[in-house]
Design an enzyme around this catalytic site. Structure first.
Site, PDB file in Angstrom:
ATOM      1  N   HIS A 173      39.147  41.220  32.278  1.00 31.86           N
ATOM      2  CA  HIS A 173      40.488  41.286  32.882  1.00 31.86           C
ATOM      3  C   HIS A 173      41.542  40.820  31.879  1.00 31.86           C
ATOM      4  O   HIS A 173      42.607  41.416  31.741  1.00 31.86           O
ATOM      5  CB  HIS A 173      40.560  40.367  34.105  1.00 31.86           C
ATOM      6  CG  HIS A 173      39.938  40.928  35.359  1.00 31.86           C
ATOM      7  ND1 HIS A 173      40.308  42.139  35.894  1.00 31.86           N
ATOM      8  CD2 HIS A 173      38.988  40.420  36.195  1.00 31.86           C
ATOM      9  CE1 HIS A 173      39.600  42.356  37.013  1.00 31.86           C
ATOM     10  NE2 HIS A 173      38.795  41.334  37.211  1.00 31.86           N
TER      11      HIS A 173
ATOM     12  N   GLU B  89      39.741  46.268  37.535  1.00 29.60           N
ATOM     13  CA  GLU B  89      38.344  45.929  37.783  1.00 29.60           C
ATOM     14  C   GLU B  89      37.407  46.746  36.887  1.00 29.60           C
ATOM     15  O   GLU B  89      36.330  46.282  36.528  1.00 29.60           O
ATOM     16  CB  GLU B  89      38.047  46.143  39.271  1.00 29.60           C
ATOM     17  CG  GLU B  89      36.824  45.439  39.784  1.00 29.60           C
ATOM     18  CD  GLU B  89      36.880  43.913  39.754  1.00 29.60           C
ATOM     19  OE1 GLU B  89      37.959  43.327  39.518  1.00 29.60           O
ATOM     20  OE2 GLU B  89      35.812  43.308  39.958  1.00 29.60           O
TER      21      GLU B  89
ATOM     22  N   HIS C 277      33.296  38.672  32.842  1.00 29.13           N
ATOM     23  CA  HIS C 277      34.097  39.435  33.793  1.00 29.13           C
ATOM     24  C   HIS C 277      35.589  39.126  33.617  1.00 29.13           C
ATOM     25  O   HIS C 277      36.412  40.024  33.439  1.00 29.13           O
ATOM     26  CB  HIS C 277      33.640  39.102  35.223  1.00 29.13           C
ATOM     27  CG  HIS C 277      34.359  39.865  36.287  1.00 29.13           C
ATOM     28  ND1 HIS C 277      33.849  40.998  36.861  1.00 29.13           N
ATOM     29  CD2 HIS C 277      35.555  39.660  36.880  1.00 29.13           C
ATOM     30  CE1 HIS C 277      34.704  41.467  37.754  1.00 29.13           C
ATOM     31  NE2 HIS C 277      35.751  40.667  37.796  1.00 29.13           N
ATOM     32  N   GLU C 278      35.914  37.841  33.644  1.00 27.52           N
ATOM     33  CA  GLU C 278      37.329  37.460  33.558  1.00 27.52           C
ATOM     34  C   GLU C 278      37.903  37.785  32.178  1.00 27.52           C
ATOM     35  O   GLU C 278      39.067  38.163  32.058  1.00 27.52           O
ATOM     36  CB  GLU C 278      37.511  35.978  33.900  1.00 27.52           C
ATOM     37  CG  GLU C 278      37.034  35.567  35.307  1.00 27.52           C
ATOM     38  CD  GLU C 278      37.598  36.396  36.453  1.00 27.52           C
ATOM     39  OE1 GLU C 278      38.725  36.905  36.312  1.00 27.52           O
ATOM     40  OE2 GLU C 278      36.897  36.558  37.482  1.00 27.52           O
TER      41      GLU C 278
HETATM   42 CO    CO Z   1      37.525  41.089  38.969  1.00 30.84          CO
END
Ligand code: CO
Length: 502
Positions: free
Chosen positions: A270, A296, A266-267
């Site tokens: 980003h 996101e 997830h990170e």
């Molecule tokens: Co996030």
């Protein structure tokens, strides 16, 4: 001063404010990771000083004068689209910052720190009554601030627009109603299916040293550049940074490798966005991410659409087994994929699965919208929360720490933030639909571990444009249409009917 001179003067002032932002980010990263415990007071002083300098610089009347000079200049039309967009973004920020009295800015900063502190204590003591008065104060101040920014709009819409330019609560209500209509029957099908996965395999003990090797393996597979980044440990994973120094964090639990594995994915999603912003835009207003929802979409694309897909595990399982040795040597692709995608309604948002996740967001959105219009009060908050969890997810909340007190957002004054999480899901499925037209061998690419064409597509379509367009315009350019939740529903229906076999 010529038009060019005025423009250059203005952008050099903005560069300073952006630089201060990057310094604040690194100090905050250090605060969360390695700062010695007794450094807190010293760091608080540094934060307060930088916040003051940043606010003075962003509201400097010179900026207002330069904006006026440039925009009224007879040769304004000769500026490029990029220069005009920069001016638009600078003006938007300047107008907003100068409308809010600096005393209110300081009051909000102090109250949000206090509310977060009390929220932590109240959560520990399982006592909503302790939290309630402080929550009420930050809510009132946030409303006041919204009124200063734009007295003609509903406060909720003002706040939402800060996180997601161009978005309104009317649009969100419509989008979320469509989501609800699609999600609820799908959840029902998954939870009543006789074909349920064995999730015990996810809880096998996996030493932290091994999990750290998994982290660097994933980083390299998704092209997150660790020579311009790092992976450290914090209680709540996050990403911070800009271009050549973009850091992520995760947390490791021996009996829950899934937690850190998907936090890193997830990170890293980003981080990819920040590392691949158009380099020509460095230290200018367009050289920034588009919105929180678009941010996101990038993290969830890597985490869910890629990372939880059967095709990814077809490719990655042998590598995974090599790194983890004996621990998962007996595991088959389908059982792992099914376990990783188990749908189960739950109380806690951050650990929710891909299908039920949006319902957690819809609940928060409906509540915060009504809180801000005054339709409900903080007194009624726990009962409204619990009723919605029963209605939408069928779960009983007995304890407010697992209910209304689970998130920090409202304590920090971030009302209107939650919808961006669900928008990320809607955006990324819509982007996927557009991507499939360009990369018809999408599944084959994943199965064979060739993720670069997929990631490069995202870089070209989403990362490189940076903040040239607001989200509605960016989505139209990428997908040819306005935001449309049907792609997310279709993506889930297709994926989960296959995994569950219905
Ligand atoms: Co996030």
């Amino acid at each position: 001063m010529s038009l060019k001179e005025s423009y250059n003067k203005l952008t050099s002032l903005i560069e300073e404010t952006l630089l201060i932002g990057t310094i604040q980010n690194i100090l905050n990263w250090d605060f969360e990771t390695y700062m010695p415990p007794k450094g807190v007071e010293q760091r608080a002083k540094q934060f307060a000083y930088l916040a003051k300098v940043a606010h003075e610089k962003t509201t400097d009347p010179i900026i207002g004068n330069l904006l006026k000079t440039i925009m009224e200049h007879p040769e304004y039309r000769t500026l490029t689209d990029i220069e005009k967009r920069n001016l638009y973004l600078i003006k938007r920020e300047y107008d907003k910052e100068t409308r809010v009295p600096s005393e209110l800015v300081a009051e909000i900063a102090a109250q949000s720190a206090k509310t977060i502190q009390v929220w932590k204590e109240a959560k520990k003591e399982k006592n909503y009554l302790l939290y309630k008065p402080e929550l009420n104060k930050i809510l009132a101040l946030t409303k006041k601030r919204a009124h200063y920014i734009n007295p003609n709009l509903e406060p909720f819409d003002v706040l939402l627009d800060e996180f997601e330019p161009g978005m309104t609560s009317d649009i969100i209500t419509k989008l979320f109603n469509e989501l609800k209509a699609g999600l609820i029957p799908l959840i029902e099908k998954c939870i009543t299916s006789s074909n349920q996965p064995d999730i015990s395999l996810l809880k096998r003990n996996c030493p932290i040293e091994i999990q750290k090797r998994l982290s660097t393996s994933i980083a390299s597979i998704v092209n997150y550049d660790l020579e311009r980044g790092s992976i450290d440990e914090t209680e709540h994973p996050f990403t911070t940074g800009y271009y050549d120094d973009v850091r992520i964090t995760t947390h490791y639990y021996e009996n829950d490798f899934v937690d850190s594995f998907y936090s890193v994915m997830h990170e890293a999603g980003h981080a990819l966005y920040e590392q691949n912003l158009n380099r020509d835009f460095l230290y200018t207003s367009v050289g920034n991410y588009c919105s929180l929802g678009i941010h996101e979409s990038q993290s969830r694309f890597i985490e869910n659409i890629l990372g939880r897909s059967p095709e990814f595990w077809e490719y990655y399982l042998p590598i995974f087994k090599k790194i983890t040795g004996e621990i998962f040597s007996d595991v088959k692709t389908h059982s792992l994929v099914h376990a990783l995608n188990r749908v189960i309604p739950s109380k806690i948002r951050v650990t929710a699965d891909e299908v039920t996740y949006c319902l957690h967001i819809i609940i928060r959105f409906e509540i915060e919208r009504d809180l801000l219009t005054g339709k409900i009060s903080v007194d009624e908050l726990p009962s409204v929360w619990n009723r919605k969890y029963k209605d939408y997810l069928g779960v009983d909340i007995e304890d407010n720490t697992e209910g209304v007190m689970q998130d920090t957002h409202w304590a920090g004054g971030a009302f209107g933030y939650f919808p961006t999480y669900a928008l990320g899901n809607i955006y990324n499925a819509q982007m996927l639909n557009a991507m499939l037209k360009d990369l018809s061998n999408f599944k084959e690419l994943i199965k064979t571990g060739q993720l670069s064409p997929i990631i490069n597509w995202m870089i070209e379509k989403v990362h490189k444009p940076a903040n040239m367009y607001d989200p509605p315009e960016l989505m139209k350019r990428i997908t040819g249409e306005e935001i449309n939740p049907k792609y997310f529903i279709q993506y889930l229906e297709k994926k989960y009917s296959k995994i569950y076999g219905f």
